[in-house]
Design an enzyme around this catalytic site. Structure first.
Site, short mmCIF file in Angstrom:
data_model
loop_
_atom_site.label_atom_id
_atom_site.label_comp_id
_atom_site.label_asym_id
_atom_site.label_seq_id
_atom_site.Cartn_x
_atom_site.Cartn_y
_atom_site.Cartn_z
N GLU A 63 5.74 3.40 5.21
CA GLU A 63 6.57 2.92 4.11
C GLU A 63 7.63 1.93 4.58
O GLU A 63 7.88 1.79 5.79
CB GLU A 63 7.20 4.12 3.39
CG GLU A 63 6.13 4.99 2.75
CD GLU A 63 6.68 6.12 1.90
OE1 GLU A 63 7.90 6.41 1.95
OE2 GLU A 63 5.87 6.72 1.16
N CYS A 72 -0.70 1.98 2.57
CA CYS A 72 -1.35 3.28 2.43
C CYS A 72 -2.11 3.65 3.72
O CYS A 72 -2.52 2.76 4.50
CB CYS A 72 -2.37 3.25 1.30
SG CYS A 72 -1.67 3.12 -0.34
N GLU A 74 -5.19 4.82 3.98
CA GLU A 74 -6.59 4.38 3.97
C GLU A 74 -6.73 2.95 4.46
O GLU A 74 -7.61 2.63 5.27
CB GLU A 74 -7.18 4.47 2.56
CG GLU A 74 -7.22 5.85 1.97
CD GLU A 74 -5.96 6.22 1.21
OE1 GLU A 74 -4.84 5.85 1.64
OE2 GLU A 74 -6.09 6.89 0.18
N CYS A 111 -5.65 5.30 -3.94
CA CYS A 111 -5.13 4.41 -5.00
C CYS A 111 -6.13 3.28 -5.27
O CYS A 111 -7.09 3.07 -4.52
CB CYS A 111 -3.77 3.84 -4.60
SG CYS A 111 -3.86 2.46 -3.44
N CYS A 114 -6.70 0.66 -2.46
CA CYS A 114 -7.52 1.18 -1.36
C CYS A 114 -8.99 1.25 -1.77
O CYS A 114 -9.88 0.95 -0.98
CB CYS A 114 -7.01 2.55 -0.91
SG CYS A 114 -5.42 2.44 -0.07
N1 THU Z 1 -0.42 6.64 -0.45
C1 THU Z 1 -1.43 6.53 0.45
O1 THU Z 1 -1.20 6.41 1.66
N2 THU Z 1 -2.70 6.53 0.00
C2 THU Z 1 -3.04 6.63 -1.32
O2 THU Z 1 -4.19 6.46 -1.66
C3 THU Z 1 -2.02 6.97 -2.31
C4 THU Z 1 -0.63 6.76 -1.88
C5 THU Z 1 0.95 6.61 0.02
C6 THU Z 1 1.71 5.39 -0.37
C7 THU Z 1 3.13 5.87 -0.30
O3 THU Z 1 3.58 5.77 1.05
C8 THU Z 1 3.04 7.35 -0.64
O4 THU Z 1 1.66 7.70 -0.48
C9 THU Z 1 3.48 7.69 -2.05
O5 THU Z 1 2.86 6.89 -2.98
#
Ligand code: THU
Length: 159
Positions: A63, A72, A74, A111, A114
């Site tokens: 983040e 993310c 993935e 998400c 991804c």
């Molecule tokens: N996040 C992921 O790493 N992968 C996903 O498919 C959904 C969301 C992360 C993004 C962010 O750092 C945290 O989860 C909250 O949304």
């Protein structure tokens, strides 16, 4: 006018129903959550990508105080895999996530961005990717992004 119904197919499984390679990939995704940097959401996501020669590449969410600059789990894993091993097919990806209460009870689902990136990887290698979405209570096994991203925009439009 008519309604069109699009169906997706997935398997709901327990960890005991999966084979040793599948188990190993899920364990890698769970371990990858430890590399997560998520001081804003406190939601630690891990992903593990399995390549055709059984190499496993792990990634986690990273983040940023400027939220859209984060990434993310993935995409961290898949971009690393595609950069380091551009000729090796991606066979599968496992995803796990934990919050302050530990690993999520239900399967964590990727998400939209991804999913689109994973569709690109499928097209690139002309090979469907198997998804393992981990939850403490059950795991979803999904074969191909067609079952995660119906009506997708793929490379067929640009041919
Ligand atoms: N996040 C992921 O790493 N992968 C996903 O498919 C959904 C969301 C992360 C993004 C962010 O750092 C945290 O989860 C909250 O949304």
């Amino acid at each position: 006018m008519e309604y069109l119904k699009i169906e997706i197919l997935l398997q709901k499984c327990s960890i005991e129903e999966l084979g040793p390679e599948e188990y190993k990939l899920i364990e890698s995704a769970k371990r990858a959550t430890e590399g997560s940097y998520a001081p804003y959401s406190m939601f630690n996501v891990g992903a593990a990508v399995m390549l055709e020669d059984d190499t496993i590449v792990e990634g986690s969410n990273q983040e940023n105080v400027a939220y859209p600059s984060g990434m993310c789990a993935e995409r961290t894993a898949i971009f690393y895999a595609n950069s380091q091993y551009p000729k090796k097919k991606v066979l599968a990806i496992a995803i796990a996530a934990k919050d302050k209460n530990g690993f999520t009870k239900g399967p964590v689902t990727p998400c939209g961005s991804c999913r689109q990136v994973l569709l690109e990887t499928e097209n690139r290698f002309s090979h469907d990717i198997i998804f393992y979405l981990y939850g403490e209570d059950c795991i979803y096994k999904i074969e191909g992004t067609k079952n995660l991203l119906p009506l997708s925009f793929g490379n067929e439009f640009l041919k």
